[in-house]
Design an enzyme around this catalytic site. Structure first.
Site, PDB file in Angstrom:
ATOM      1  N   GLY A   1      14.765  67.404  55.511  1.00 42.98           N
ATOM      2  CA  GLY A   1      15.454  66.594  54.518  1.00 42.98           C
ATOM      3  C   GLY A   1      16.910  66.964  54.364  1.00 42.98           C
ATOM      4  O   GLY A   1      17.492  66.767  53.302  1.00 42.98           O
TER       5      GLY A   1
ATOM      6  N   SER B   1      13.466  69.362  61.467  1.00 44.00           N
ATOM      7  CA  SER B   1      14.803  69.034  60.959  1.00 44.00           C
ATOM      8  C   SER B   1      15.345  70.223  60.165  1.00 44.00           C
ATOM      9  O   SER B   1      15.430  71.329  60.700  1.00 44.00           O
ATOM     10  CB  SER B   1      14.750  67.747  60.133  1.00 44.00           C
TER      11      SER B   1
END
Length: 541
Positions: free
Chosen positions: A145, A230
């Site tokens: 995120g 991520s």
């Protein structure tokens, strides 16, 4: 008729945009309020360090959700290292997710899908049935995120990985945005030099909680695998670079979040101090003599009013900081200097990472990339290196400016940094298995095609946000094999299964290509992604 056609086109485009926004939110960004699973609760009582909890049966496994591993971070504990969770009396229900840590909504004009609170440092555990006397590996997932979004509730549930792989999956919350990574000299002075690494310390507090409580659930505290995607992948990298996390994990998997040349790489204190000072001034806390008190007393909504708390650019404002206490070097240097020696690694990226960012940063905001904007975009991101990048990625080579931008993002931000991560780790004595994920869970639709950023996550988890992910049979078989490989890695430190063989760990030329129509060992990854160009660029973004 022309007007009708234009209206029809616009409606179709908006429908695609809403669909894409929903898919991205499902896969990598948002989380639900967190209802208890449909299965009837059972009397699953476990006693952890702070008290007794009662879990539930769901989808053939045991779940213990929303278990505190640290205290509230409100008030004087805002921008401070986490403290142990307070003791409770009685049996605490562990059937629903906790609130997420404070964060802005994932997309413009999209309301938050989950309540938030500064009392958010909880962990969700997914445990195989009948673990009494077992000694199972524990896999700790760190969510992505961009260090401004995410929660553990969105990764509900890894049931098949847990059931068939016989592993425990633990997913902690950690602070994001300024709450997790604000860095100021006065904070360093208050905390023995620690600054801008509160989210990193949250992760370490969760790992210590697992060390102290794993045996309660049939887990082996000495066999912990860190994995994440991520910013979660960069979180894994940051833990590899942190002396204070040594001994808290044994293996690591980095999915689309490389340790090298990333915008998420920990900046120096000096860079972070300036970013944080600018942020504080922008929300009305600019006086150095009073800003820390101002920031701690400000409402959460005021702290989230800055555009830096949203994902609106490939350049980021918040990430772990090289504070010289918790994080003492950049992850790439740490890997090259033996930080992962004895720690087996899986490192990978997706073949079309950039599509997600075109969808999020352009399409979802009603913008279609134009040829006239391509060079200025490159100049903004890459400064003096932009001319070389534009020369290697001319618009004439692509079907559209969007495709050109997506390829630059794929190669420069993800693919080549993954290769550089693997190379650095091997120089430091680690065994590294590299992969490229090639499957297209949404097909080749015009707005989010191919193996986009986050596309592999539904192949690792059975459900996201408590919603089962429907994959066609061939893709579901690939998902099952990825889960088998990841679980075997957690058990043995080697991910090579019959379906993923050969998969050597000792050469940068060998990348396992993962697709539902083929699994092959490739030897042209560097050439495919122009990594000779990117190798000369020290910092990307």
């Amino acid at each position: 008729m022309r007007i009708a056609t234009d209206d029809s086109t616009r409606r179709r485009r908006m429908a695609w945009l809403y669909s894409i926004a929903a898919v991205i939110s499902l896969i990598i960004l948002s989380a639900p309020a967190g209802a208890a699973p449909a299965d009837a609760p059972a009397d699953l009582i476990a006693t952890v360090t702070a008290g007794a909890i009662r879990g539930i049966h769901a989808d053939g496994i045991q779940e213990y959700l929303g278990v505190p591993f640290a205290a509230s971070t409100a008030g004087a504990d805002r921008f401070a290292p986490p403290r142990p969770a307070p003791q409770w009396t009685g049996i605490r229900p562990a059937a629903t997710h906790s609130p997420q840590c404070p964060q802005s909504p994932p997309l413009p004009n999209v309301p938050a899908l989950q309540p938030s609170s500064e009392d958010c440092l909880t962990i969700d555990l997914y445990v195989p049935e009948h673990t009494a006397g077992a000694n199972l590996p524990v896999m700790v997932w760190l969510y992505g995120g961009a260090f401004v979004l995410g929660s553990n509730a969105q990764y509900d549930s890894p049931a098949r990985l847990v059931r068939e792989g016989q592993v425990i999956v633990a997913i902690p919350n950690y602070r994001v945005g300024p709450f997790g990574f604000l860095a100021l000299p006065e904070l360093a002075a208050d905390n023995g030099g620690i600054t801008g690494t509160y989210g990193t310390l949250d992760q370490q507090a969760a790992l210590r909680w697992i060390r102290d409580n794993a045996t309660v659930f049939g887990g082996d505290p000495g066999n912990v695998t860190l994995f994440g995607e991520s910013a979660g992948g960069m979180s894994v990298c940051t833990q590899l670079a942190s002396p204070s996390s040594r001994g808290l994990y044994a293996k690591a998997i980095v999915e689309s979040g490389s340790c090298a040349r990333s915008p998420l790489t920990p900046p120096t204190k000096e860079v972070a101090y300036q970013r944080s000072a600018d942020y504080a001034a922008s929300i009305g806390c600019g006086d150095p003599a009073t800003r820390l008190r101002c920031l701690r007393e400000s409402p959460v909504d005021q702290l989230l009013s800055s555009p830096t708390t949203t994902l609106n650019t490939m350049d980021v404002a918040w990430s772990p900081v090289r504070d010289e206490v918790v994080v003492t070097s950049g992850p790439e240097d740490a890997l090259a200097n033996d930080a992962a020696q004895g720690v087996p690694l899986i490192v990978g990226s997706n073949a079309g990472e950039g599509a997600t960012f075109i969808a999020l940063l352009d399409y979802a905001r009603g913008v279609t990339p134009a040829a006239a904007d391509y060079a200025p975009w490159a100049q903004t991101l890459f400064n003096d290196d932009s001319a070389r990048i534009l020369d290697r990625y001319p618009l004439s080579d692509f079907v559209s400016p969007a495709a050109a931008k997506a390829q630059v993002i794929t190669d420069g931000f993800f693919a080549c940094p993954a290769l550089f991560t693997a190379e650095a780790a091997r120089r430091g004595g680690a065994r590294v298995w590299q992969y490229q994920f090639n499957d297209a869970p949404l097909g080749w639709n015009p707005l989010l095609p191919g193996a986009f950023h986050g596309a592999e996550v539904p192949y690792v988890f059975s459900a996201l946000m408590g919603v089962n992910i429907p994959l066609p049979p061939a893709a579901d078989l690939l998902s099952r094999r990825i889960q088998q490989s990841w679980a075997q890695f957690a058990h043995t430190g080697n991910p090579e299964i019959p379906a993923f063989a050969p998969w050597p760990s000792d050469t940068s030329d060998a990348t396992l290509e993962l697709g539902s129509d083929h699994v092959t060992l490739g030897d042209s990854f560097s050439q495919q992604h122009h990594c000779d160009l990117w190798s000369d660029i020290d910092h990307i973004g």
